[in-house]
Design a protein around this motif. Structure first.
Motif, PDB file in Angstrom:
ATOM      1  N   MET A  49       0.838  -1.208   0.000  1.00 22.01           N
ATOM      2  CA  MET A  49       0.000   0.000   0.000  1.00 22.01           C
ATOM      3  C   MET A  49       0.871   1.255   0.000  1.00 22.01           C
ATOM      4  N   LYS A  50       0.444   2.246  -0.758  1.00 19.03           N
ATOM      5  CA  LYS A  50       1.210   3.482  -0.840  1.00 19.03           C
ATOM      6  C   LYS A  50       1.221   4.218   0.498  1.00 19.03           C
ATOM      7  N   LYS A  51       2.392   4.768   0.828  1.00 20.00           N
ATOM      8  CA  LYS A  51       2.540   5.541   2.063  1.00 20.00           C
ATOM      9  C   LYS A  51       2.919   6.973   1.695  1.00 20.00           C
ATOM     10  N   LEU A  52       2.045   7.904   1.996  1.00 22.99           N
ATOM     11  CA  LEU A  52       2.297   9.323   1.766  1.00 22.99           C
ATOM     12  C   LEU A  52       2.298   9.998   3.127  1.00 22.99           C
ATOM     13  N   ILE A  53       3.461  10.378   3.594  1.00 21.47           N
ATOM     14  CA  ILE A  53       3.595  10.950   4.934  1.00 21.47           C
ATOM     15  C   ILE A  53       4.061  12.392   4.831  1.00 21.47           C
ATOM     16  N   THR A  54       3.262  13.309   5.352  1.00 22.35           N
ATOM     17  CA  THR A  54       3.638  14.720   5.343  1.00 22.35           C
ATOM     18  C   THR A  54       4.073  15.117   6.747  1.00 22.35           C
ATOM     19  N   VAL A  55       5.099  15.948   6.818  1.00 19.77           N
ATOM     20  CA  VAL A  55       5.650  16.355   8.111  1.00 19.77           C
ATOM     21  C   VAL A  55       5.636  17.876   8.240  1.00 19.77           C
ATOM     22  N   GLY A  56       4.734  18.363   9.098  1.00 18.80           N
ATOM     23  CA  GLY A  56       4.763  19.766   9.470  1.00 18.80           C
ATOM     24  C   GLY A  56       5.651  19.863  10.696  1.00 18.80           C
ATOM     25  N   ARG A  57       6.271  21.015  10.942  1.00 15.67           N
ATOM     26  CA  ARG A  57       7.199  21.047  12.066  1.00 15.67           C
ATOM     27  C   ARG A  57       7.435  22.448  12.589  1.00 15.67           C
ATOM     28  N   GLN A  58       7.630  22.532  13.901  1.00 12.67           N
ATOM     29  CA  GLN A  58       8.098  23.757  14.511  1.00 12.67           C
ATOM     30  C   GLN A  58       9.593  23.855  14.234  1.00 12.67           C
ATOM     31  N   TYR A  59      10.075  25.070  14.078  1.00 12.71           N
ATOM     32  CA  TYR A  59      11.491  25.248  13.805  1.00 12.71           C
ATOM     33  C   TYR A  59      12.317  24.852  15.032  1.00 12.71           C
ATOM     34  N   GLY A  60      13.285  23.972  14.810  1.00 16.37           N
ATOM     35  CA  GLY A  60      14.118  23.516  15.911  1.00 16.37           C
ATOM     36  C   GLY A  60      13.610  22.266  16.594  1.00 16.37           C
ATOM     37  N   SER A  61      12.474  21.738  16.137  1.00 13.60           N
ATOM     38  CA  SER A  61      11.911  20.528  16.747  1.00 13.60           C
ATOM     39  C   SER A  61      12.535  19.248  16.203  1.00 13.60           C
ATOM     40  N   GLY A  62      13.294  19.380  15.110  1.00 13.02           N
ATOM     41  CA  GLY A  62      13.900  18.201  14.493  1.00 13.02           C
ATOM     42  C   GLY A  62      13.006  17.529  13.479  1.00 13.02           C
TER      43      GLY A  62
END
Length: 204
Positions: A1-14
């Protein structure tokens, strides 16, 4: 199954590092700054021009009024005289959709959660951390004093929030916009990666 993972992030959170390690663990492509070069190629603009506009909202009141804060369905004719920032967003969005259509991937930032909304296999992740942790990380990575690091964090967060809120109909960092929110303060980068992997496995 296709995996589409988006990552939003705070700056400096890694968040960027989490995304990269996650892609390696799942053996799927990773897209972050690579999207800048791809958008430049797609738009025939110099990479430096695209980089300057990357994750920065236009200051054009005209286009804000025309699009209502979003750029879905904007015609090619409208794009001709459009501000660079808007052109970059549209081209990056096209690249993200094309990459997602080809297969799995981890996408960092660039409103990817919004761009890929409704796609099968989509998992929207937001990475955050306590301010003290972020200050320490940014100070170390960028060789800054704690105060300078905090100033950079505040400025970058403001820019990211403005960008996201302008180009989508959502609020950056709002818990309702994500499937999984992870605080890296105590569990670190590797711990966050393991949590997301477990979630992916449970999700099927």
């Amino acid at each position: 199954m296709k995996k589409l993972i988006t990552v939003g992030r705070q700056y400096g959170s890694g968040g960027g590092e989490v995304g990269k390690k996650l892609a390696e663990a799942l053996n799927i492509p990773f897209y972050d700054s690579e999207l800048v070069e791809m958008a430049a190629k797609e738009s025939d603009m110099h990479p430096d021009v695209v980089k300057q506009a990357d994750e920065k909202a236009t200051d054009s009141l005209l286009y804000s009024l025309i699009t209502g804060g979003g750029l879905r369905g904007v015609s090619d004719a409208m794009q001709y005289d459009m501000p660079i920032n808007d052109k970059v967003f549209i081209k990056q969005s096209k690249v993200i959709k094309e990459l997602a259509a080809k297969g799995s991937g981890v996408f960092v930032g660039r409103c990817a959660d919004y761009v890929l909304d409704g796609c099968e296999g989509l998992l929207r992740v937001f990475i955050y951390a306590d301010i003290e942790t972020r200050i320490a990380r940014v100070a170390e990575y960028e060789n800054l004093t704690p105060q300078k690091a905090k100033d950079v964090i505040v400025k970058t967060e403001r820019r990211r929030k403005t960008y996201y809120n302008y180009y989508t109909d959502r609020t950056w960092g709002s818990i309702s916009g994500y499937d999984l929110c992870i605080n890296t303060t105590n569990i670190g980068i590797d711990g966050a990666v393991e949590l997301i992997k477990c979630y992916v496995e449970k999700k099927g």
